[in-house]
Design a protein around this motif. Structure first.
Motif, PDB file in Angstrom:
ATOM      1  N   THR A 103      -0.306   1.902 -10.152  1.00 29.99           N
ATOM      2  CA  THR A 103      -1.534   2.331 -10.148  1.00 29.99           C
ATOM      3  C   THR A 103      -2.027   3.683 -10.540  1.00 29.99           C
ATOM      4  N   SER A 104      -0.967   4.545 -10.361  1.00 30.41           N
ATOM      5  CA  SER A 104      -1.041   6.001 -10.647  1.00 30.41           C
ATOM      6  C   SER A 104      -1.025   6.090 -12.076  1.00 30.41           C
TER       7      SER A 104
ATOM      8  N   ASP B  17     -13.049  10.381 -11.468  1.00 20.44           N
ATOM      9  CA  ASP B  17     -14.012   9.309 -10.879  1.00 20.44           C
ATOM     10  C   ASP B  17     -15.113   9.169 -11.740  1.00 20.44           C
ATOM     11  N   LYS B  18     -15.644  10.101 -12.471  1.00 21.86           N
ATOM     12  CA  LYS B  18     -16.692   9.817 -13.647  1.00 21.86           C
ATOM     13  C   LYS B  18     -16.078   8.887 -14.627  1.00 21.86           C
TER      14      LYS B  18
ATOM     15  N   TRP C 205     -14.836   1.596 -15.681  1.00 19.48           N
ATOM     16  CA  TRP C 205     -13.711   0.655 -15.666  1.00 19.48           C
ATOM     17  C   TRP C 205     -13.931  -0.635 -14.752  1.00 19.48           C
ATOM     18  N   ASN C 206     -14.444  -1.790 -14.999  1.00 21.42           N
ATOM     19  CA  ASN C 206     -14.520  -2.726 -14.160  1.00 21.42           C
ATOM     20  C   ASN C 206     -13.161  -3.297 -14.201  1.00 21.42           C
TER      21      ASN C 206
ATOM     22  N   GLY D   8      -9.475   5.802  -7.347  1.00 19.81           N
ATOM     23  CA  GLY D   8     -10.869   6.159  -7.814  1.00 19.81           C
ATOM     24  C   GLY D   8     -11.681   5.078  -8.655  1.00 19.81           C
ATOM     25  N   PHE D   9     -11.035   3.853  -8.511  1.00 14.95           N
ATOM     26  CA  PHE D   9     -11.612   2.699  -9.316  1.00 14.95           C
ATOM     27  C   PHE D   9     -12.750   2.087  -8.114  1.00 14.95           C
TER      28      PHE D   9
END
Length: 337
Positions: free
Chosen positions: A126-127, A154-155, A160-161, A180-181
């Motif tokens: 994930t990272s 975050d922006k 990213w869906n 952050g997703f």
């Protein structure tokens, strides 16, 4: 369906040995497992799926590519041969039974269930995926690295869906949410897995994660995703008695789910990075051959291969065997052209 268990206390155990051990331990539950089996979706999301034609098309594609394939179709109700890399892990009956047990454990004791490949691998995946997505977003926005990557993450990630194939208990999506997703969807062909994932998501404070029953080999999803995650699903598909055929069906299906310019991240313990690259190259060649007879206008849309190698995780522990350096887990990202 989330992957193959890798107990940290027994690192020398291979996936094949684990598969045989799992098969032995499930012998007493055979009747229940077979009764639950279907390799289909029977829920509010769709009717029973008949994959005979897709199976035939995939078998023909494999045959034309000179790949080895099972001579006869074997339904999920048939017991796979322990040899040749097949195991109960390739059958929906196994996952239905497994998640039935995990649902019971959750209801009685609040247990989360297994973390496939382990917490360390999940955190690395994930990272690493987050950093890759941020880097791609920066390039798309022509933004240079000015030390504000973390502040702007975050922006960048808001666009990213994410789709998690074979989400199991959904914990990978929990970790992606922490990174952050925010637009997160998990699918699994086991209704028990989806029910467990929904309970855990509500309990652990991730109510906005969507979960639904869906079979990647005959997906009902009409939406494309900029990031598609697969942590062990391709492994499990490959362990089915008709694994080679179903893997072809997998690539045909997943290529329609990844949006152009998006990425597919596959984490596997049954395939090395080079083996995944070879499989993608075979898929690209097959797609190219299929467009050879179409009009020049349609062919111009497929000048580029559907997928190309983007990057891979380099931080997993490695070992030397037979003069080659390898890792028990491989995570590879492919860019959808």
């Amino acid at each position: 369906m989330a992957g193959i268990r890798l107990p940290p206390e027994e690192p020398e155990t291979t996936p094949q040995q684990q598969a045989r051990a799992t098969t032995d331990s499930l012998a007493s539950d055979d009747d229940r497992s077979i009764a639950a089996d279907s390799w289909s979706i029977k829920s509010e999301y769709g009717g029973t799926l008949d994959d005979d034609q897709r199976h035939a098309d995939a078998a023909e594609a494999l045959s034309s590519a000179n790949f080895r394939v099972s001579s006869d179709y074997s339904s999920d109700k048939e017991e796979p041969d322990a040899e040749g890399g097949q195991s109960m892990l390739g059958l929906q009956s196994y996952w239905d039974a497994a998640y039935s047990d995990e649902l019971s454990n959750f209801r009685e004791h609040g247990h989360t269930g297994e973390v496939w490949f382990g917490d360390d691998v999940m955190e690395i995946v994930t990272s690493w995926t987050k950093d890759l997505c941020v880097e791609i977003s920066q390039k798309e926005m022509s933004v240079s690295d000015n030390g504000e990557v973390n502040d702007q993450a975050d922006k960048y990630l808001s666009s990213w869906n994410v789709l998690d194939l074979g989400t199991g208990n959904g914990l990978l999506l929990h970790q992606l949410a922490k990174e952050g997703f925010s637009d997160l969807t998990g699918t699994d062909y086991s209704e028990g897995a989806v029910e467990l994932a929904q309970h855990l998501s509500q309990r652990d404070g991730f109510p906005n994660i969507r979960f639904m029953v869906d079979d990647i080999l005959d997906t009902k999803l009409e939406r494309q995703f900029k990031l598609v995650m697969d942590k062990g699903t391709l492994d499990a598909i490959g362990l089915h008695p008709d694994g080679p055929v179903k893997r072809v069906m997998y690539w045909d299906s997943v290529s329609k789910l990844v949006a152009p310019g998006g990425i597919l991240v596959i984490t596997s313990c049954n395939n090395t990075k080079d083996e995944l690259l070879e499989e993608v190259e075979n898929f690209n060649m097959r797609k190219s051959n299929l467009t050879g007879d179409v009009s020049s206008e349609a062919a111009s849309e497929t000048d580029h291969p559907p997928f190309e190698y983007l990057s891979h995780v380099r931080t997993y522990p490695t070992f030397m065997f037979g003069g080659s350096v390898g890792s028990r887990v491989a995570t590879v990202a492919f860019l959808r052209k």
